[in-house]
Design an enzyme around this catalytic site. Structure first.
Site, PDB file in Angstrom:
ATOM      1  N   GLY A   1      -2.166  79.998 120.953  1.00 56.78           N
ATOM      2  CA  GLY A   1      -0.965  80.760 121.234  1.00 56.78           C
ATOM      3  C   GLY A   1      -1.244  82.123 121.832  1.00 56.78           C
ATOM      4  O   GLY A   1      -2.392  82.523 122.032  1.00 56.78           O
ATOM      5  N   LEU A   2      -0.174  82.845 122.102  1.00 54.04           N
ATOM      6  CA  LEU A   2      -0.275  84.193 122.669  1.00 54.04           C
ATOM      7  C   LEU A   2      -1.140  85.097 121.801  1.00 54.04           C
ATOM      8  O   LEU A   2      -2.066  85.764 122.290  1.00 54.04           O
ATOM      9  CB  LEU A   2       1.134  84.780 122.808  1.00 54.04           C
ATOM     10  CG  LEU A   2       1.250  86.265 123.121  1.00 54.04           C
ATOM     11  CD1 LEU A   2       0.679  86.566 124.497  1.00 54.04           C
ATOM     12  CD2 LEU A   2       2.700  86.719 123.024  1.00 54.04           C
TER      13      LEU A   2
ATOM     14  N   TYR B   1      13.376  83.467 110.222  1.00 54.95           N
ATOM     15  CA  TYR B   1      12.003  83.786 110.620  1.00 54.95           C
ATOM     16  C   TYR B   1      11.527  85.041 109.894  1.00 54.95           C
ATOM     17  O   TYR B   1      10.407  85.095 109.366  1.00 54.95           O
ATOM     18  CB  TYR B   1      11.941  83.984 112.133  1.00 54.95           C
ATOM     19  CG  TYR B   1      10.587  84.385 112.656  1.00 54.95           C
ATOM     20  CD1 TYR B   1       9.571  83.453 112.814  1.00 54.95           C
ATOM     21  CD2 TYR B   1      10.327  85.710 113.009  1.00 54.95           C
ATOM     22  CE1 TYR B   1       8.325  83.816 113.306  1.00 54.95           C
ATOM     23  CE2 TYR B   1       9.084  86.086 113.500  1.00 54.95           C
ATOM     24  CZ  TYR B   1       8.090  85.143 113.647  1.00 54.95           C
ATOM     25  OH  TYR B   1       6.859  85.516 114.128  1.00 54.95           O
TER      26      TYR B   1
ATOM     27  N   LYS C   1       8.350  85.671 107.185  1.00 52.47           N
ATOM     28  CA  LYS C   1       7.295  86.661 107.378  1.00 52.47           C
ATOM     29  C   LYS C   1       7.229  87.660 106.221  1.00 52.47           C
ATOM     30  O   LYS C   1       6.139  88.080 105.816  1.00 52.47           O
ATOM     31  CB  LYS C   1       7.498  87.383 108.722  1.00 52.47           C
ATOM     32  CG  LYS C   1       7.228  86.507 109.923  1.00 52.47           C
ATOM     33  CD  LYS C   1       5.777  86.004 109.910  1.00 52.47           C
ATOM     34  CE  LYS C   1       5.458  85.119 111.090  1.00 52.47           C
ATOM     35  NZ  LYS C   1       4.062  84.629 111.053  1.00 52.47           N
TER      36      LYS C   1
ATOM     37  N   ASN D   1       7.024  93.572 119.654  1.00 50.61           N
ATOM     38  CA  ASN D   1       7.167  92.490 120.630  1.00 50.61           C
ATOM     39  C   ASN D   1       5.925  92.410 121.517  1.00 50.61           C
ATOM     40  O   ASN D   1       5.560  93.394 122.170  1.00 50.61           O
ATOM     41  CB  ASN D   1       8.396  92.741 121.509  1.00 50.61           C
ATOM     42  CG  ASN D   1       9.670  92.827 120.707  1.00 50.61           C
ATOM     43  OD1 ASN D   1      10.155  91.846 120.181  1.00 50.61           O
ATOM     44  ND2 ASN D   1      10.201  94.036 120.597  1.00 50.61           N
TER      45      ASN D   1
ATOM     46  N   HIS E   1      10.511  84.462 124.682  1.00 48.11           N
ATOM     47  CA  HIS E   1      11.007  85.802 124.412  1.00 48.11           C
ATOM     48  C   HIS E   1      11.458  86.449 125.716  1.00 48.11           C
ATOM     49  O   HIS E   1      11.200  85.948 126.812  1.00 48.11           O
ATOM     50  CB  HIS E   1       9.920  86.641 123.744  1.00 48.11           C
ATOM     51  CG  HIS E   1       9.641  86.223 122.341  1.00 48.11           C
ATOM     52  ND1 HIS E   1       8.463  85.634 121.955  1.00 48.11           N
ATOM     53  CD2 HIS E   1      10.392  86.312 121.211  1.00 48.11           C
ATOM     54  CE1 HIS E   1       8.493  85.361 120.663  1.00 48.11           C
ATOM     55  NE2 HIS E   1       9.648  85.763 120.191  1.00 48.11           N
TER      56      HIS E   1
ATOM     57  N   ARG F   1      13.862  97.891 123.315  1.00 52.02           N
ATOM     58  CA  ARG F   1      12.764  97.097 122.787  1.00 52.02           C
ATOM     59  C   ARG F   1      11.421  97.745 123.125  1.00 52.02           C
ATOM     60  O   ARG F   1      11.262  98.375 124.168  1.00 52.02           O
ATOM     61  CB  ARG F   1      12.801  95.673 123.348  1.00 52.02           C
ATOM     62  CG  ARG F   1      13.947  94.812 122.825  1.00 52.02           C
ATOM     63  CD  ARG F   1      13.810  94.505 121.356  1.00 52.02           C
ATOM     64  NE  ARG F   1      14.919  93.687 120.870  1.00 52.02           N
ATOM     65  CZ  ARG F   1      16.044  94.166 120.340  1.00 52.02           C
ATOM     66  NH1 ARG F   1      16.218  95.477 120.241  1.00 52.02           N
ATOM     67  NH2 ARG F   1      16.986  93.350 119.912  1.00 52.02           N
TER      68      ARG F   1
ATOM     69  N   ASP G   1      23.444  90.546 121.346  1.00 46.94           N
ATOM     70  CA  ASP G   1      22.439  91.539 121.728  1.00 46.94           C
ATOM     71  C   ASP G   1      21.246  91.533 120.785  1.00 46.94           C
ATOM     72  O   ASP G   1      20.145  91.921 121.157  1.00 46.94           O
ATOM     73  CB  ASP G   1      23.049  92.950 121.696  1.00 46.94           C
ATOM     74  CG  ASP G   1      23.628  93.365 123.036  1.00 46.94           C
ATOM     75  OD1 ASP G   1      23.161  92.863 124.065  1.00 46.94           O
ATOM     76  OD2 ASP G   1      24.553  94.198 123.037  1.00 46.94           O
TER      77      ASP G   1
END
Length: 349
Positions: free
Chosen positions: A14-15, A137, A141, A166, A180, A239, A310
């Site tokens: 993954g990332l 989620y 966490k 992020n 995302h 963000r 939003d």
């Protein structure tokens, strides 16, 4: 963390995991264990137990998680809470059972209340309601943080938690429905540019379509037109974005330099021992889109669909703790977007 120690990177494709794996190799760690999901399903307790018994890893980076954007989080709520709880419960518990020296659990800054003060300090955890769209989620966490803290207190383990803001970078998810906001915008704007230029063959290849006449229907479905792109929400939410390889540097730094006792400030009531990882800078979604337009060289406009949510209006991390310990980010957002766009162009060929 010794250079020859056995290190397990969970979620290495993954990332997050791929950035950690790359950073470890660059720093000279040579005994790294990885397993694809087809070989080791972290939701299968017996399979994970067998893995720990046979491999006996000394250090664990728990980067495996079920992740997605606002639409995916909000529509597959059961999937997100169940899969994340199962993955982290199995890896954390079996790390304790088989004597792992140190574990690093990676969460997300979505753990914090929707309306907490800005910038967000670690102590703001559990001080108010969560943002609704990613509540399942976030709860998973939070449970991971508390599982690490609780095992440390009861069993004397050395399990640490970090909460990155992020993230974006190589091996990001560019799926138009599940990604995302930053990679989604890069791909949408890239496709809109190709559409504007009349390069239908390139669009067909990017979307992996068999027929050119399917292009317009699929582009319109995702709000992509020659002269405009639809963005969910008002464009006003702020963000913060961190290059994934900066995050990986922070994670390796924490594993090399810190122990659980270093994160405890109050011996009477041990809580909020996790560390934020971020830049301390934010940008509106509208401004982010404009920045990506410059990098991609797209000449169209944005249309904001205010009927869509939003999410949290502002979510900026306070990174004073990890900065004081000696880590700071290095890649600015415009440079990171340029790097990621080049990576995407190469990866999508």
């Amino acid at each position: 963390m010794e250079f020859k120690a056995k290190i397990f990177v969970a979620g290495h494709n993954g990332l997050v995991g791929s950035a950690i794996l790359k950073t470890l190799k660059e720093k000279g760690y040579t005994n790294i264990v990885t397993k694809n999901r087809s070989v080791l399903d972290l939701m299968d307790y017996e399979a994970v137990a067998t893995f720990f018994k046979e491999e006996q890893p000394e250090y664990v980076f728990l980067a495996a998680a079920k992740v997605g954007g606002i639409l995916d989080n909000n529509t597959r709520r059961g999937t997100f809470i169940y899969e994340n709880l199962m993955i982290q419960n199995h890896v954390i518990h079996l790390s304790y059972k088989y004597g792992v020296k140190k574990l690093l659990f990676l969460g997300s800054t979505c753990i914090y209340p929707k309306d907490c003060p800005q910038p967000i300090k670690e102590d703001y955890l559990l001080t108010g309601p969560l943002e609704y769209t990613n509540e399942p989620y976030a709860i998973a966490k939070i449970a991971g943080i508390k599982l690490c803290e609780s095992y440390n207190l009861q069993y004397g383990t050395n399990f640490l938690s970090v909460m990155p803001t992020n993230l974006y970078g190589p091996n990001d998810n560019f799926d138009l429905e599940k990604s995302h906001v930053l990679p989604a915008l890069i791909r949408k704007i890239h496709l809109a540019k190709l559409y504007q230029e009349g390069n239908l063959e390139a669009i067909k290849a990017d979307l992996k379509l068999e027929k050119i006449d399917e292009i317009e229907r699929l582009l319109y479905k995702h709000g992509i037109k020659k002269s405009s792109i639809e963005i969910w929400g008002s464009g006003k939410p702020m963000r913060e974005f961190l290059w994934s390889e900066d995050m990986a540097e922070a994670c390796v730094f924490v594993m090399q330099s810190l122990n659980f006792k270093d994160c405890v400030s109050n011996n009477e009531k041990v809580s909020n021992t996790h560390l934020n990882i971020g830049t301390g800078k934010d940008i509106s979604i509208k401004e982010l889109g404009e920045l990506i337009k410059q990098v991609v060289n797209y000449k169209g406009n944005f249309v904001f669909n205010t009927s869509k949510p939003d999410g949290t209006l502002k979510k900026l991390t306070n990174c004073e703790k990890i900065n004081a310990l000696g880590w700071r980010y290095s890649v600015e957002l415009q440079e990171g977007i340029s790097r990621l766009y080049k990576w995407y162009l190469k990866a999508s060929k």
